[in-house]
Design a protein around this motif. Structure first.
Motif, PDB file in Angstrom:
ATOM      1  N   ARG A  24      -4.849   4.090   3.035  1.00  0.00           N
ATOM      2  CA  ARG A  24      -3.773   3.585   2.601  1.00  0.00           C
ATOM      3  C   ARG A  24      -4.527   3.058   1.024  1.00  0.00           C
ATOM      4  O   ARG A  24      -5.479   2.598   0.943  1.00  0.00           O
ATOM      5  CB  ARG A  24      -3.397   2.245   3.067  1.00  0.00           C
ATOM      6  CG  ARG A  24      -2.649   2.600   4.160  1.00  0.00           C
ATOM      7  CD  ARG A  24      -1.423   3.040   4.171  1.00  0.00           C
ATOM      8  NE  ARG A  24      -0.697   3.564   5.371  1.00  0.00           N
ATOM      9  CZ  ARG A  24      -0.913   4.286   6.114  1.00  0.00           C
ATOM     10  NH1 ARG A  24      -1.754   5.179   6.058  1.00  0.00           N
ATOM     11  NH2 ARG A  24      -0.207   4.421   7.112  1.00  0.00           N
ATOM     12  N   LEU A  60      -0.141  -5.345   6.128  1.00  0.00           N
ATOM     13  CA  LEU A  60       0.304  -4.463   5.060  1.00  0.00           C
ATOM     14  C   LEU A  60       1.824  -3.975   5.040  1.00  0.00           C
ATOM     15  O   LEU A  60       2.473  -4.030   6.066  1.00  0.00           O
ATOM     16  CB  LEU A  60      -0.536  -2.974   5.204  1.00  0.00           C
ATOM     17  CG  LEU A  60      -1.828  -2.949   5.380  1.00  0.00           C
ATOM     18  CD1 LEU A  60      -2.383  -1.705   5.717  1.00  0.00           C
ATOM     19  CD2 LEU A  60      -2.555  -3.848   4.281  1.00  0.00           C
ATOM     20  N   VAL A 104      -4.284   0.559  -1.855  1.00  0.00           N
ATOM     21  CA  VAL A 104      -3.763  -0.791  -2.194  1.00  0.00           C
ATOM     22  C   VAL A 104      -3.439  -0.927  -3.574  1.00  0.00           C
ATOM     23  O   VAL A 104      -3.930  -0.628  -4.627  1.00  0.00           O
ATOM     24  CB  VAL A 104      -5.069  -1.864  -1.637  1.00  0.00           C
ATOM     25  CG1 VAL A 104      -4.228  -3.310  -1.868  1.00  0.00           C
ATOM     26  CG2 VAL A 104      -5.505  -1.693  -0.408  1.00  0.00           C
ATOM     27  N   THR A 133       0.856  -1.109  -0.037  1.00  0.00           N
ATOM     28  CA  THR A 133      -0.055  -0.008   0.008  1.00  0.00           C
ATOM     29  C   THR A 133       0.941   1.247  -0.104  1.00  0.00           C
ATOM     30  O   THR A 133       2.060   1.141   0.407  1.00  0.00           O
ATOM     31  CB  THR A 133      -0.742   0.146   1.215  1.00  0.00           C
ATOM     32  OG1 THR A 133      -0.113   0.169   2.395  1.00  0.00           O
ATOM     33  CG2 THR A 133      -1.776  -1.099   1.353  1.00  0.00           C
TER      34      THR A 133
END
Lengths: 221, 221
Positions: free
Chosen positions: A156, A197, A158, A132
């Motif tokens: 965030r 992430l 992606v 991300t």
């Protein structure tokens, strides 16, 4: 552990008004999909590459490979109705008990080798890893007729490759298709799994518009 | 009704490792700030342009204008501690009872004339208008140690110019500064006003990184 990457190139979207889907458009002398495959091969030349193609474009891709003398080894799997079905076909084609599997959009040739390392290493360690990036602009959320600002430090965007342990993917793709599955992480999340992430790279854009194509031309040069 | 634009160029950010703040960097033969001013002038040559500069760069900007023979009329106002204070200084310098006022980031030279029309027309009709674009990627929200996917069709990335009736801005900037004021819309929103969103344009990026600078070089050519 052996690494696989599923490159999802089953889209037949002609939004840019081009005669072929955008993964086949040439940028810096060769089709985008070839740049993407090369990037993964550069990261790990032992990785197995699986390309998911719409049946209608299978012969066309073979022709392109001949025309561009593209000999990088890869295997073709047929696409399904939705991305979910396309990825499922590819996952089921992997004959291993365990592996680390990346799932990547064909039209993201600018993924960096550093992002690839963070994703595949993260999936090995945590079971899954999704790249991300933060947003530089303010962000608002639409809520009916209203909209409200959200703390952009919590937002965030992606990217792909979204990477997973094969055993986790096998369980995830046993689920019934749900229209809320917007990406592969959301399929795994539906199992109750936590999504880990990692940092992506800003250049790793999904080539969608003619402007993106010009940006790619510049960045891949 | 008379239109004003406040161009916020008070930043002294040197994040790109350049010797001067990025609004002064040359792209396609002239500093970014000059491209930005020109764009607003092209939209409405009767519009009054106000540039907010950090005191330390006032003489430098005058020099640049001489060097590039940049004669487009504009007025300089000194920047304050935060963006809030910079914009407030500029708003207070407008000696009118009512007007439509745009507030724009100096490092967004790629705003389209269509976006400008939507913003200024929207502010005239609704009191305020803020340009936004949709996101092509999946989006996640960080929530403590967890993160969850959000419906990306509800997410909007906010650009500038954020446009307002002067009377509304005057009321908004009477408020005490709050660190939650991340942009000008959030200052107006704190009054309890509804923010009206209009369509921006994807190329209207905030030039932040060296990659953005290369993109701008291409798009402004």
């Amino acid at each position: 552990m052996k690494r696989y990457t599923i490159i999802v190139a089953a889209g037949s979207g002609l939004r840019m008004g081009a005669p072929v889907p955008k993964q086949f458009l040439a940028v810096c002398g060769k089709p985008i999909l070839m740049h993407t495959l090369q990037r993964f091969h550069d990261y790990d030349r032992h990785m197995e590459l699986i390309v998911v193609l719409n049946e209608d474009y299978r012969a066309y891709w073979t022709e392109l490979c001949e025309q561009y003398e593209f000999v990088l080894p890869h295997r073709i799997v047929s696409g399904g109705r939705e991305r979910f079905h396309s990825v499922k076909n590819a996952v089921l084609s992997i004959g291993e008990l365990e592996a680390v599997v990346g799932i990547h959009d064909a039209v993201r040739p600018m993924v960096s080798l550093e992002t690839l390392a963070r994703c595949f290493d993260g999936a090995l360690e945590f079971g899954c890893a999704v790249p991300t990036v933060v947003v530089n602009d303010s962000v608002r959320l639409i809520d009916g007729n209203e909209n409200r600002s959200v703390d952009r430090s919590k937002v965030r965007v992606v990217q792909t490759p979204q990477c997973f342990r094969l055993s986790l993917l096998n369980r995830a793709f046993e689920q019934e298709f749900d229209p809320l599955f917007t990406d592969d992480a959301s399929v795994v999340e539906a199992l109750g799994e936590k999504i880990h992430l990692v940092e992506g790279n800003r250049e790793n854009i999904k080539i969608t518009t003619a402007g993106d194509l010009r940006t790619a031309e510049l960045l891949l040069a």
